[in-house]
Design a protein around this motif. Structure first.
Motif, PDB file in Angstrom:
ATOM      1  N   PRO A  71      54.466  37.297  -0.112  1.00  0.00           N
ATOM      2  CA  PRO A  71      55.317  36.105  -0.190  1.00  0.00           C
ATOM      3  C   PRO A  71      56.725  36.450  -0.665  1.00  0.00           C
ATOM      4  O   PRO A  71      56.888  37.001  -1.744  1.00  0.00           O
ATOM      5  CB  PRO A  71      54.614  35.208  -1.205  1.00  0.00           C
ATOM      6  N   ALA A  72      57.690  36.156   0.148  1.00  0.00           N
ATOM      7  CA  ALA A  72      59.083  36.447  -0.179  1.00  0.00           C
ATOM      8  C   ALA A  72      59.712  35.262  -0.904  1.00  0.00           C
ATOM      9  O   ALA A  72      59.291  34.119  -0.730  1.00  0.00           O
ATOM     10  CB  ALA A  72      59.868  36.769   1.087  1.00  0.00           C
ATOM     11  N   HIS A  73      60.723  35.551  -1.696  1.00  0.00           N
ATOM     12  CA  HIS A  73      61.518  34.502  -2.331  1.00  0.00           C
ATOM     13  C   HIS A  73      62.628  34.034  -1.392  1.00  0.00           C
ATOM     14  O   HIS A  73      63.013  32.875  -1.408  1.00  0.00           O
ATOM     15  CB  HIS A  73      62.159  35.028  -3.624  1.00  0.00           C
ATOM     16  N   ILE A  74      63.149  34.990  -0.591  1.00  0.00           N
ATOM     17  CA  ILE A  74      64.282  34.710   0.294  1.00  0.00           C
ATOM     18  C   ILE A  74      63.903  35.120   1.713  1.00  0.00           C
ATOM     19  O   ILE A  74      63.433  36.229   1.944  1.00  0.00           O
ATOM     20  CB  ILE A  74      65.540  35.492  -0.147  1.00  0.00           C
ATOM     21  N   LEU A  75      64.124  34.208   2.649  1.00  0.00           N
ATOM     22  CA  LEU A  75      63.889  34.482   4.063  1.00  0.00           C
ATOM     23  C   LEU A  75      65.242  34.460   4.767  1.00  0.00           C
ATOM     24  O   LEU A  75      65.899  33.424   4.822  1.00  0.00           O
ATOM     25  CB  LEU A  75      62.960  33.425   4.658  1.00  0.00           C
TER      26      LEU A  75
END
Length: 157
Positions: free
Chosen positions: A47-51
């Motif tokens: 899971p990324a914080h920034i896409l």
């Protein structure tokens, strides 16, 4: 450290962004994907914080990817970078809550400013979350202490 996923079907674009980010000194762990399908698969296990995504890509475009990513992770922060200055894309991006819509070629200062601001917001969110968790822990501890005191008092009387 924040996780950032870069999504673009053009390898040279991803390489350019990676180069800029690795030399920025920002606290980022970065991964990349060549389209929305690959990005979504990666996000499910990382899971990324920034896409950071392009709009036009084969198999799954950036706007659809953002919708699906937000359904999985409502707190993910999407940023679009695109060669299209199309009002319809921008309007959809705004409705999805995109942090910024950066036109290609990416201007290093604009990218840096966008990410610095976003990381400051993420830091503030993390700090607020920590404060709320501490307040819950204190409340729980006080409540537990009250119960123990009442139990001790009932044993004494």
């Amino acid at each position: 450290m924040y996780r950032m996923l870069i999504v673009d079907d053009e390898k040279n674009e991803r390489d350019c962004i990676l180069y800029l980010l690795k030399n920025s000194g920002l606290p980022l762990e970065i991964r990349e994907a060549e389209d929305g399908v690959a990005a979504l698969a990666l996000l499910k296990g990382w899971p990324a914080h920034i896409l950071f995504t392009d709009v036009q890509m084969p198999r799954m475009g950036g706007l659809e990817l953002i919708q699906k990513a937000l359904a999985l992770y409502p707190d993910i922060r999407p940023i679009i970078f695109s060669g299209y200055a199309d009002f319809a894309y921008a309007k959809t991006a705004i409705s999805l809550g995109v942090e910024n819509y950066i036109l290609k070629p990416v201007v290093p200062d604009e990218l840096s400013k966008t990410l610095t601001t976003l990381i400051s917001q993420l830091d503030a969110d993390r700090e607020n979350f920590d404060k709320q968790e501490n307040q819950k822990l204190i409340h729980f501890s006080l409540r537990s202490l009250e119960i123990l005191i009442r139990q001790k008092q009932s044993l004494l009387y």
